[in-house]
Enzyme design. Structure first.
Site, short mmCIF file in Angstrom:
data_model
loop_
_atom_site.label_atom_id
_atom_site.label_comp_id
_atom_site.label_asym_id
_atom_site.label_seq_id
_atom_site.Cartn_x
_atom_site.Cartn_y
_atom_site.Cartn_z
N TYR A 54 29.20 -22.00 -0.68
CA TYR A 54 28.30 -21.29 -1.59
C TYR A 54 27.14 -20.64 -0.82
CZ TYR A 54 25.21 -20.54 -5.62
OH TYR A 54 24.41 -19.98 -6.59
N VAL A 93 36.65 -10.92 -10.76
CA VAL A 93 36.12 -10.04 -9.72
C VAL A 93 36.86 -10.18 -8.39
CG1 VAL A 93 33.76 -9.79 -10.63
CG2 VAL A 93 34.29 -11.72 -9.12
P1 NAI Z 1 27.25 -19.72 -15.05
O1 NAI Z 1 28.32 -20.62 -14.53
O2 NAI Z 1 26.65 -19.99 -16.36
O3 NAI Z 1 27.74 -18.20 -15.03
C1 NAI Z 1 28.61 -17.70 -14.05
C2 NAI Z 1 29.30 -16.49 -14.61
O4 NAI Z 1 30.19 -15.98 -13.62
C3 NAI Z 1 30.15 -16.80 -15.85
O5 NAI Z 1 29.88 -15.84 -16.86
C4 NAI Z 1 31.59 -16.65 -15.37
O6 NAI Z 1 32.45 -16.10 -16.35
C5 NAI Z 1 31.42 -15.65 -14.23
N1 NAI Z 1 32.51 -15.79 -13.26
C6 NAI Z 1 32.87 -16.89 -12.56
N2 NAI Z 1 33.94 -16.62 -11.79
C7 NAI Z 1 34.27 -15.33 -12.02
C8 NAI Z 1 35.29 -14.47 -11.52
N3 NAI Z 1 36.20 -14.87 -10.63
N4 NAI Z 1 35.33 -13.19 -11.97
C9 NAI Z 1 34.42 -12.75 -12.86
N5 NAI Z 1 33.42 -13.52 -13.38
C10 NAI Z 1 33.36 -14.79 -12.96
O7 NAI Z 1 26.15 -19.75 -13.90
P2 NAI Z 1 24.71 -19.09 -13.76
O8 NAI Z 1 23.81 -20.18 -13.35
O9 NAI Z 1 24.37 -18.25 -14.92
O10 NAI Z 1 24.96 -18.18 -12.47
C11 NAI Z 1 24.91 -16.76 -12.46
C12 NAI Z 1 24.71 -16.30 -11.03
O11 NAI Z 1 23.45 -16.80 -10.56
C13 NAI Z 1 25.75 -16.81 -10.04
O12 NAI Z 1 26.06 -15.80 -9.10
C14 NAI Z 1 25.05 -17.96 -9.35
O13 NAI Z 1 25.55 -18.21 -8.07
C15 NAI Z 1 23.62 -17.44 -9.31
N6 NAI Z 1 22.62 -18.45 -9.12
C16 NAI Z 1 22.43 -19.44 -10.06
C17 NAI Z 1 21.45 -20.40 -9.85
C18 NAI Z 1 21.19 -21.50 -10.83
O14 NAI Z 1 20.39 -22.39 -10.48
N7 NAI Z 1 21.77 -21.51 -12.01
C19 NAI Z 1 20.61 -20.40 -8.65
C20 NAI Z 1 20.89 -19.31 -7.76
C21 NAI Z 1 21.85 -18.38 -8.00
#
Ligand code: NAI
Length: 249
Positions: free
Chosen positions: A157, A62
């Site tokens: 972050y 992205v």
């Molecule tokens: P995760 O690490 O399992 O998933 C992150 C996803 O983002 C992955 O599918 C990865 O391929 C994708 N990604 C990373 N860098 C990328 C890039 N440069 N271009 C395209 N895709 C990219 O983490 P999770 O926990 O599922 O996080 C999903 C969203 O939720 C994130 O935005 C995270 O900041 C947010 N979030 C997560 C929390 C948690 O406690 N797990 C809490 C608050 C927000």
């Protein structure tokens, strides 16, 4: 019932994967993107295909606008205009600010904030075509509870997620004229690969300060994202919905 084309960035695992599952229905085409985790993205596709749900998988960074544009063009060519964009892709950086180097900070900024802006910019023309045809047009940005609390050990972050909240409000204001509704959800600590890498002290802190005394599940987030994209949820825009079990800060 009208069709729904749903595009979820980072939909191959964690919260994004569960969002894809929540939207999956006979009448929906799910387009999901991944970066390095091609295998898990393909597994999501296989699961959905086995349930006769149309699904496409696209590699994407992205940080790069032209790649975002290519994914949008590919989805539009194959399935028609996009109805829902979920800006879910994100990375974290758990370090005290003084110990971070500029490259690490830059990666977080360009993924979590610039990435959301890139994908939104690339998708809005398609969403506008959908709403012009009286179809649904929604954007949901995945922010974080840290946008409000400001975690000392997650400076870049927290800053990017605060930026996502601001961007959500600006988009809501500017896109309302096209009947595009824009909201954000701000999860607290959700059990995914991202939080598995956090220190044990973060986990214990959440259990101590949250009203519900537990961490969240991916389903807790996907349920609210789905609700925000329901046909009947029409008059709420520019909001940031906290999903944190009563953690507040
Ligand atoms: P995760 O690490 O399992 O998933 C992150 C996803 O983002 C992955 O599918 C990865 O391929 C994708 N990604 C990373 N860098 C990328 C890039 N440069 N271009 C395209 N895709 C990219 O983490 P999770 O926990 O599922 O996080 C999903 C969203 O939720 C994130 O935005 C995270 O900041 C947010 N979030 C997560 C929390 C948690 O406690 N797990 C809490 C608050 C927000």
């Amino acid at each position: 019932m009208s069709k729904k084309v749903v595009l979820v960035t980072g939909g191959g695992r964690g919260i994004g994967r569960e969002i894809c599952m929540a939207f999956a229905s006979e009448n929906t085409h799910i387009a999901l993107t991944y970066t390095r985790d091609a295998q898990s993205a393909e597994q999501v596709k296989q699961t959905l295909t086995a349930r006769h749900i149309s699904c496409s998988v696209h590699p994407l960074n992205v940080q790069n606008f032209s790649l975002c544009q290519s994914v949008v063009d590919a989805v539009e060519r194959e399935y028609g205009t996009i109805n829902v964009l979920v800006n879910n892709a994100g990375i974290t950086l758990s370090k005290q600010f003084v110990n971070c180097d500029e490259t690490e900070n830059e990666a977080v900024l360009s993924t979590n904030l610039q990435g959301v802006m890139n994908m939104t910019l690339a998708t809005v023309p398609s969403l506008k075509k959908s709403t012009k045809n009286a179809e649904l047009g929604r954007i949901v940005n995945i922010s974080s509870n840290t946008s409000l609390c400001g975690n000392a050990g997650q400076v870049a972050y927290s800053v990017t997620k605060a930026g996502v909240n601001g961007f959500t409000r600006v988009c809501a204001r500017t896109l309302a004229q096209y009947d595009i509704v824009v909201n954000a959800v701000a999860p607290g600590y959700i059990d995914t690969d991202m939080t598995h890498d956090l220190p044990e002290s973060t986990y214990s802190h959440v259990l101590k300060v949250s009203a519900m005394k537990r961490t969240g599940r991916v389903e807790d987030v996907s349920a609210i994202v789905q609700l925000l994209c329901d046909d009947h949820c029409q008059y709420m825009t520019g909001q940031v919905i906290h999903i944190d079990g009563g953690k507040f800060c």
